[in-house]
Design a protein around this motif. Sequence first.
Motif, PDB file in Angstrom:
ATOM      1  N   ARG A  94       4.839   7.229  -5.659  1.00 31.18           N
ATOM      2  CA  ARG A  94       4.885   6.724  -4.384  1.00 31.18           C
ATOM      3  C   ARG A  94       5.490   5.054  -5.949  1.00 31.18           C
ATOM      4  O   ARG A  94       4.941   4.823  -6.740  1.00 31.18           O
ATOM      5  N   ASP A 105       8.389  -1.742  -4.091  1.00 33.50           N
ATOM      6  CA  ASP A 105       7.608  -2.297  -2.943  1.00 33.50           C
ATOM      7  C   ASP A 105       8.809  -3.553  -3.007  1.00 33.50           C
ATOM      8  O   ASP A 105       9.484  -3.881  -1.943  1.00 33.50           O
ATOM      9  N   ARG A 135       5.342   2.384   0.806  1.00 32.95           N
ATOM     10  CA  ARG A 135       4.130   2.106  -0.099  1.00 32.95           C
ATOM     11  C   ARG A 135       2.962   1.759   1.138  1.00 32.95           C
ATOM     12  O   ARG A 135       3.584   0.415   1.854  1.00 32.95           O
TER      13      ARG A 135
END
Length: 209
Positions: free
Chosen positions: A48, A54, A101
């Motif tokens: 991820r 992010d 995320r």
Amino acid sequence: MDANQHSRENPFGMDEACRNCPALCEPRTQVVHGYGDVGADFLFVGERPGPGADAAGVPFAGDDGAPFRRLLERLGLCRVDSDPDWPELVNVYLTNLTRCRDPDRRPTDDEIENCEPFLNAEIRMINPEIIVPIGERALHEIGEEYTTAPVDDLDVVAQHGTAIRGRGFELVPMIDPHEQSDEQIQSWLESFAALMASDYRQTKGRQER
């Protein structure tokens, strides 16, 4: 789906407003699709996006991605002085099992399944020679889909840096760089450097680079 290699970020133009996982839409800053060379021989797949990814929209960006980027730099696959949020990669594409995320938890099985079409499209379009699953979960997900090996036989620690035959390419698992010892880092680098120096390209209709 056509590639736009004028941009390293999301070169396949995948949905940047995806809402397939409602529980991730609020905690995420943005959707983080793949980044890098669309004709790359080497495809690295994490679980991820990290905090830096992010924020920047680029896999393995920021301070938390530094241990991984240092591995690429030592192999000559990333320029040492490039922007940590926009690394200059060489023959490499970076992506993750999931595109969003949640800072408080890892992705669910359903969220990984929802993102699977994005990853499968990247693998088909890039047609890499080597896929590097980073961490146990990435190894299991990719191994189940793209190898004939029983998933229960896949172990990222035992197979760290070891080539596993896939369907038209090889998998070379990597323990998460944040969890590797100095010895494990060195052994993976040596194994991957030897692979890079070998005749690793498969006969599958790829154009010469």
